[in-house]
Design a protein around this motif. Structure first.
Motif, short mmCIF file in Angstrom:
data_model
loop_
_atom_site.label_atom_id
_atom_site.label_comp_id
_atom_site.label_asym_id
_atom_site.label_seq_id
_atom_site.Cartn_x
_atom_site.Cartn_y
_atom_site.Cartn_z
N LEU A 85 0.83 -1.20 0.00
CA LEU A 85 0.00 0.00 0.00
C LEU A 85 0.87 1.26 0.00
N GLN A 86 1.91 1.26 0.80
CA GLN A 86 2.77 2.45 0.81
C GLN A 86 3.49 2.61 -0.51
N THR A 87 3.83 1.50 -1.17
CA THR A 87 4.46 1.58 -2.49
C THR A 87 3.49 2.15 -3.52
N TYR A 88 2.24 1.69 -3.47
CA TYR A 88 1.24 2.17 -4.42
C TYR A 88 0.94 3.65 -4.22
N LEU A 89 0.75 4.07 -2.98
CA LEU A 89 0.44 5.47 -2.71
C LEU A 89 1.58 6.38 -3.13
N GLY A 90 2.80 5.91 -2.97
CA GLY A 90 3.94 6.69 -3.44
C GLY A 90 3.98 6.79 -4.96
N ALA A 91 3.53 5.72 -5.65
CA ALA A 91 3.58 5.70 -7.11
C ALA A 91 2.56 6.65 -7.74
N ILE A 92 1.45 6.94 -7.05
CA ILE A 92 0.43 7.83 -7.62
C ILE A 92 0.59 9.26 -7.11
N ASP A 93 1.77 9.58 -6.63
CA ASP A 93 2.06 10.94 -6.13
C ASP A 93 1.09 11.35 -5.05
N SER A 94 0.96 10.49 -4.05
CA SER A 94 0.07 10.78 -2.94
C SER A 94 0.50 12.05 -2.22
#
Length: 412
Positions: free
Chosen positions: A364-373
């Motif tokens: 989840l932290q990887t995904y949120l970082g990938a979408i410019d959270s």
């Protein structure tokens, strides 16, 4: 804490407050655009779609309802289901807010990629937690999982490179993990050293030894010592084409199938075989087991060494699948594996489910970082460790380790 404000009501009150806050704030911050949870590996194909603002409010409210049910105190038997559903609803509410505000073209979450990433990140935790199960069911506390994983990663990289064979690298990684376990066994079982302190010392030894050898060998000549061949992926035919679970369960390296096989074998062996009965007896009441003819200390030696082999193989998964070896590359995952062992209540299947939970937090932290959270990156990096604390301190509640866990056995 018992009585009126026991675990159920504390978790219920927390979910109620967090759910209401999620419905209020995430709903206000979310954009009124469709948020898509796609079944494939990208933004195309079938998807579950929900308006971002509506989804954030609805799922936040569902978390609050689950919390209110627990707070009422009449749903104790459904605690795990309600707590899990409430936590899931909070996460979905958060995702509705985040995905709805993602840059154009990124307002989707690929469930297949998320599931696959969860399994990949959970694999070392599964091996580490299983190593903990083998030790602690035998009455030996294994705080040295971190060191066993690290030595396994180092051994896999070094010997895989020297031999040119990932299989020999795997064998060497497992052997290096067993070396750490051998030290744990000798000092804990023979010399009765405090097992928690011993585990910490062994972790520091592994960090120091691998760091020294990395700087002496690998850093100076990467090609000769730190470029091991990688295991290829095995795909199980049409099963790999199943939505979401196909790429996760039926397409992977040897480590995926080995982890699943170990969970099944150890679950059956611990609770359906004579070895398992003796292991659990030694972990619960070694004096009684000794009276019945079980060689307590020998069984502990054997199981601790077996645990080292398992953890070492898990460490080798780092360097024989994706990465080259780097100093202290495990980064605390051994302690998360120890938490998975506790959260999973000292059972192989429980350890697997707990490892998947922590793997999802990491993904989840990887995904949120990938979408410019908009969430600060420092906070995102804390997610796996925050999930560990919440799971062990909140959701796990009162858990009982094997009665003789950590207690040296001295024959009369």
């Amino acid at each position: 804490m018992g009585g009126r404000w026991g675990r159920e009501r504390i978790v219920g009150a927390t979910l109620l407050v967090v759910g209401l806050l999620a419905a209020w704030r995430f709903g206000a911050w979310a954009a009124a655009v469709p948020v898509r949870f796609t079944l494939g590996e990208d933004g195309s194909g079938p998807a579950l779609s929900v308006p971002g603002d509506v989804g954030a409010v609805v799922f936040g409210a569902l978390a609050a309802v689950a919390g209110a049910a627990l707070l009422a105190g009449r749903w104790r038997r459904w605690f795990a289901l309600l707590a899990g559903a409430g936590a899931f609803a909070v996460v979905v509410s958060l995702l509705c807010w985040q995905i709805s505000n993602a840059p154009q073209g990124q307002s989707f979450m690929p469930l297949a990629n998320t599931a696959r990433g969860t399994f990949l990140l959970a694999l070392p935790l599964v091996f580490g937690a299983l190593a903990g199960v083998l030790c602690e069911r035998s009455g030996v506390v294994n705080v040295a999982i971190e060191g066993q994983l690290l030595m396994g990663a180092f051994g896999g990289a070094l010997f895989g490179t020297l031999t040119g064979s990932p299989w020999l690298g795997l064998a060497a990684g497992a052997g290096c993990g067993a070396l750490v376990s051998a030290l744990l066994a000798v000092f804990a079982i023979r010399y009765l050293v405090d097992q928690v302190v011993l585990g910490i010392v062994l972790n520091l030894l592994a960090i120091g030894l691998t760091g020294f050898l990395y700087e002496s060998l690998m850093q100076r000549n990467q090609a000769a010592y730190n470029e091991p061949p990688k295991f290829a992926e095995w795909t199980l035919g049409p099963l790999a084409e199943l939505p979401v679970v196909g790429p996760s369960l039926f397409s992977g390296t040897i480590f995926l199938y080995l982890a699943i096989a170990l969970v099944v074998i150890l679950q059956l062996a611990l609770f359906r075989t004579r070895w398992g009965l003796r292991t659990r007896a030694v972990g619960e009441h070694p004096t009684a087991a000794d009276t019945l003819g079980v060689r307590v200390r020998w069984l502990r030696y054997r199981n601790v060494l077996l645990a080292g082999l398992v953890a070492g193989a898990g460490g080798a998964s780092y360097t024989l699948v994706s990465y080259s070896f780097t100093k202290n590359m495990i980064g605390g995952k051994g302690f998360i594996a120890l938490a998975a062992l506790i959260f999973g209540r000292w059972s192989p299947t429980g350890a697997l489910l707990a490892a998947l939970f922590f793997g999802f937090a990491d993904q989840l932290q990887t995904y949120l970082g990938a979408i410019d959270s908009g969430i600060p990156s420092e906070f995102l990096q804390m997610l796996p460790y925050l999930a560990t604390i919440l799971a062990v301190a909140g959701l796990a509640g009162k858990v009982r380790a094997p009665a003789a866990d950590g207690k040296p056995y001295v024959t009369a």
